[in-house]
Design a protein around this motif. Structure first.
Motif, PDB file in Angstrom:
ATOM      1  N   TYR A 115       0.832  -1.203   0.000  1.00 50.35           N
ATOM      2  CA  TYR A 115       0.000   0.000   0.000  1.00 50.35           C
ATOM      3  C   TYR A 115       0.870   1.257   0.000  1.00 50.35           C
ATOM      4  CZ  TYR A 115      -2.368   3.997   1.977  1.00 50.35           C
ATOM      5  OH  TYR A 115      -2.802   5.275   2.207  1.00 50.35           O
ATOM      6  N   PHE A 116       1.855   1.302   0.912  1.00 50.53           N
ATOM      7  CA  PHE A 116       2.676   2.511   1.017  1.00 50.53           C
ATOM      8  C   PHE A 116       3.445   2.775  -0.270  1.00 50.53           C
ATOM      9  CE2 PHE A 116       6.694   4.625   2.220  1.00 50.53           C
ATOM     10  CZ  PHE A 116       6.153   5.847   2.624  1.00 50.53           C
ATOM     11  N   LEU A 117       4.021   1.738  -0.875  1.00 53.23           N
ATOM     12  CA  LEU A 117       4.793   1.926  -2.096  1.00 53.23           C
ATOM     13  C   LEU A 117       3.915   2.258  -3.293  1.00 53.23           C
ATOM     14  CD1 LEU A 117       7.401  -0.937  -1.673  1.00 53.23           C
ATOM     15  CD2 LEU A 117       7.813   1.527  -1.484  1.00 53.23           C
ATOM     16  N   ALA A 118       2.616   2.096  -3.156  1.00 50.10           N
ATOM     17  CA  ALA A 118       1.682   2.486  -4.222  1.00 50.10           C
ATOM     18  C   ALA A 118       1.160   3.905  -4.047  1.00 50.10           C
ATOM     19  CB  ALA A 118       0.504   1.510  -4.274  1.00 50.10           C
ATOM     20  N   THR A 119       1.564   4.579  -2.979  1.00 49.51           N
ATOM     21  CA  THR A 119       1.085   5.948  -2.741  1.00 49.51           C
ATOM     22  C   THR A 119       2.027   6.972  -3.344  1.00 49.51           C
ATOM     23  OG1 THR A 119       2.271   6.244  -0.641  1.00 49.51           O
ATOM     24  CG2 THR A 119       0.072   5.208  -0.548  1.00 49.51           C
ATOM     25  N   GLY A 120       1.492   8.168  -3.532  1.00 51.30           N
ATOM     26  CA  GLY A 120       2.316   9.264  -4.007  1.00 51.30           C
ATOM     27  C   GLY A 120       3.320   9.734  -2.983  1.00 51.30           C
ATOM     28  N   VAL A 121       3.071   9.442  -1.719  1.00 51.83           N
ATOM     29  CA  VAL A 121       4.029   9.813  -0.672  1.00 51.83           C
ATOM     30  C   VAL A 121       5.326   9.022  -0.853  1.00 51.83           C
ATOM     31  CG1 VAL A 121       4.470   9.832   1.810  1.00 51.83           C
ATOM     32  CG2 VAL A 121       2.194  10.406   0.938  1.00 51.83           C
ATOM     33  N   ALA A 122       5.216   7.705  -0.998  1.00 49.17           N
ATOM     34  CA  ALA A 122       6.409   6.883  -1.230  1.00 49.17           C
ATOM     35  C   ALA A 122       7.078   7.256  -2.545  1.00 49.17           C
ATOM     36  CB  ALA A 122       6.026   5.406  -1.226  1.00 49.17           C
ATOM     37  N   PRO A 143      -3.488   5.062  -3.406  1.00 50.53           N
ATOM     38  CA  PRO A 143      -2.587   4.218  -4.194  1.00 50.53           C
ATOM     39  C   PRO A 143      -2.970   4.196  -5.675  1.00 50.53           C
ATOM     40  CG  PRO A 143      -4.156   2.848  -2.998  1.00 50.53           C
ATOM     41  CD  PRO A 143      -4.397   4.272  -2.548  1.00 50.53           C
ATOM     42  N   THR A 144      -1.964   4.148  -6.537  1.00 43.10           N
ATOM     43  CA  THR A 144      -2.182   4.021  -7.978  1.00 43.10           C
ATOM     44  C   THR A 144      -1.138   3.096  -8.576  1.00 43.10           C
ATOM     45  OG1 THR A 144      -0.734   5.847  -8.658  1.00 43.10           O
ATOM     46  CG2 THR A 144      -3.015   6.424  -8.076  1.00 43.10           C
ATOM     47  N   ALA A 145      -1.456   2.545  -9.736  1.00 39.01           N
ATOM     48  CA  ALA A 145      -0.500   1.677 -10.438  1.00 39.01           C
ATOM     49  C   ALA A 145       0.719   2.470 -10.891  1.00 39.01           C
ATOM     50  CB  ALA A 145      -1.181   1.021 -11.628  1.00 39.01           C
ATOM     51  N   GLU A 146       0.525   3.735 -11.266  1.00 35.11           N
ATOM     52  CA  GLU A 146       1.651   4.558 -11.693  1.00 35.11           C
ATOM     53  C   GLU A 146       2.649   4.764 -10.560  1.00 35.11           C
ATOM     54  OE1 GLU A 146       4.302   7.031 -13.740  1.00 35.11           O
ATOM     55  OE2 GLU A 146       2.867   5.499 -14.370  1.00 35.11           O
ATOM     56  N   ASN A 147       2.164   4.931  -9.345  1.00 36.40           N
ATOM     57  CA  ASN A 147       3.079   5.068  -8.210  1.00 36.40           C
ATOM     58  C   ASN A 147       3.881   3.798  -7.981  1.00 36.40           C
ATOM     59  OD1 ASN A 147       2.425   7.739  -7.537  1.00 36.40           O
ATOM     60  ND2 ASN A 147       0.659   7.082  -6.324  1.00 36.40           N
ATOM     61  N   VAL A 148       3.256   2.639  -8.180  1.00 35.67           N
ATOM     62  CA  VAL A 148       3.995   1.375  -8.057  1.00 35.67           C
ATOM     63  C   VAL A 148       5.107   1.321  -9.100  1.00 35.67           C
ATOM     64  CG1 VAL A 148       3.851  -1.140  -8.205  1.00 35.67           C
ATOM     65  CG2 VAL A 148       2.033   0.140  -7.083  1.00 35.67           C
ATOM     66  N   ARG A 149       4.801   1.733 -10.331  1.00 37.49           N
ATOM     67  CA  ARG A 149       5.826   1.746 -11.378  1.00 37.49           C
ATOM     68  C   ARG A 149       6.984   2.657 -10.991  1.00 37.49           C
ATOM     69  NH1 ARG A 149       8.064   4.468 -15.286  1.00 37.49           N
ATOM     70  NH2 ARG A 149       6.902   6.353 -14.784  1.00 37.49           N
ATOM     71  N   ARG A 150       6.665   3.836 -10.471  1.00 35.34           N
ATOM     72  CA  ARG A 150       7.722   4.782 -10.115  1.00 35.34           C
ATOM     73  C   ARG A 150       8.572   4.277  -8.957  1.00 35.34           C
ATOM     74  NH1 ARG A 150       4.470  10.599 -10.162  1.00 35.34           N
ATOM     75  NH2 ARG A 150       3.900  10.578 -12.386  1.00 35.34           N
ATOM     76  N   THR A 151       7.921   3.740  -7.916  1.00 37.13           N
ATOM     77  CA  THR A 151       8.702   3.274  -6.769  1.00 37.13           C
ATOM     78  C   THR A 151       9.534   2.049  -7.138  1.00 37.13           C
ATOM     79  OG1 THR A 151       6.777   2.026  -5.938  1.00 37.13           O
ATOM     80  CG2 THR A 151       7.131   4.241  -5.052  1.00 37.13           C
ATOM     81  N   HIS A 152       8.992   1.195  -7.993  1.00 35.92           N
ATOM     82  CA  HIS A 152       9.765   0.050  -8.486  1.00 35.92           C
ATOM     83  C   HIS A 152      11.031   0.533  -9.183  1.00 35.92           C
ATOM     84  CE1 HIS A 152      10.203  -3.977 -10.504  1.00 35.92           C
ATOM     85  NE2 HIS A 152      10.863  -3.204 -11.366  1.00 35.92           N
ATOM     86  N   TYR A 153      10.875   1.474 -10.088  1.00 37.51           N
ATOM     87  CA  TYR A 153      11.993   2.021 -10.859  1.00 37.51           C
ATOM     88  C   TYR A 153      12.996   2.702  -9.923  1.00 37.51           C
ATOM     89  CZ  TYR A 153      14.188   4.415 -14.897  1.00 37.51           C
ATOM     90  OH  TYR A 153      15.048   4.872 -15.860  1.00 37.51           O
TER      91      TYR A 153
END
Length: 259
Positions: free
Chosen positions: A51-58, A230-240
């Motif tokens: 959840y946290f890594l999918a947020t714009g905060v992370a 949370p959004t899928a785009e945030n997951v992509r960014r935090t992954h990268y």
């Protein structure tokens, strides 16, 4: 696939989101019968982390500092370097609207857009770098697709096309060979802002003097309450971003060349 490439793939699978969190949750499920308390901690922790890594905060906390490691390029001139080097990213194979041809993906195209602007401003020659991603006989090099788009769609000639590399370290290695053969040791390097520090280090290890030209800034905004959604785009960014931070950590060790 080399041992280093297998290790990099294992890191992506086991550590980075979302797969890493799903594996952690699965481990928790396996331990439910024998270690119920540990199982609960693992499962709840995996959900909380995902959840946290999918947020714009992370996303902001991980991406923004990474993008600020290299400065924005200001007023480039023709005598500032000998070439503009554009790094590949990935590709979209068999695009039907382009007659089934391979085209660069959106990250590569964003890098190319900025490189085209710089090429027109400075008149510097272009080098594109990126090899074949798969073992398929009909797969073409990333640099080949980039060169075709530069020449057919942007109307810009590509002087050098490096088509062997599969990693950032190899981008630097093989591009530096082409450039040194042409008497060039100072370059304008174009890649996205999250990737720029690691790319600069790779080219400097090959003896190049690098003028960073970062583009595609993902996190330039401020905090607001909507960042907690949370959004899928945030997951992509935090992954990268996590992958780049891990890569930079490896670059702090001598003679290591992470992807």
């Amino acid at each position: 696939m080399s041992i280093a490439e297998l290790a990099a793939a294992a890191v992506k699978l086991c550590v980075l989101p979302p797969a890493g969190m799903l594996l952690l949750y699965g481990l928790g499920l396996l331990l439910r019968r024998w270690r119920p308390r540990l199982s609960a901690w693992l499962r709840h922790g995996a959900v909380a982390m995902l959840y946290f890594l999918a947020t714009g905060v992370a996303s902001w906390l991980l991406v923004h500092p990474l993008e600020q490691l290299e400065p924005v390029l200001r007023a480039p001139t023709a005598n500032s370097a000998g070439a503009i080097v554009v790094l590949s990213a990935s590709r979209i194979r068999s695009s039907p609207e382009y007659g089934g041809r391979t085209i660069p993906d959106f990250i590569a195209l964003t890098r190319m857009n900025y490189a085209a602007l710089l090429a027109r401003q400075t008149g510097l020659p272009l080098l594109v770098t990126g090899g074949v991603l798969s073992t398929r006989a009909d797969d073409e090099a990333l640099a080949t697709a980039m060169q075709r788009v530069f020449e057919h769609h942007y109307g810009l000639p590509v002087r050098w096309s490096e088509t062997v590399s599969r990693t950032t370290a190899e981008n630097a290695l093989y591009s530096a060979r082409l450039l040194r053969a042409a008497g060039i040791t100072r370059i304008v390097l174009v890649t996205d802002a999250m990737h720029m520090r690691r790319a600069r280090l790779a080219f400097e290890r090959e003896g190049m003097q690098v003028i960073p030209a970062p583009t595609m800034y993902a996190e330039t905004g401020n905090f607001n309450p909507l960042r907690w959604f949370p959004t899928a785009e945030n997951v992509r960014r935090t992954h990268y971003a996590l992958y780049e931070w891990l890569g930079l950590a490896l670059y702090s060790l001598p003679q290591r060349h992470p992807r």
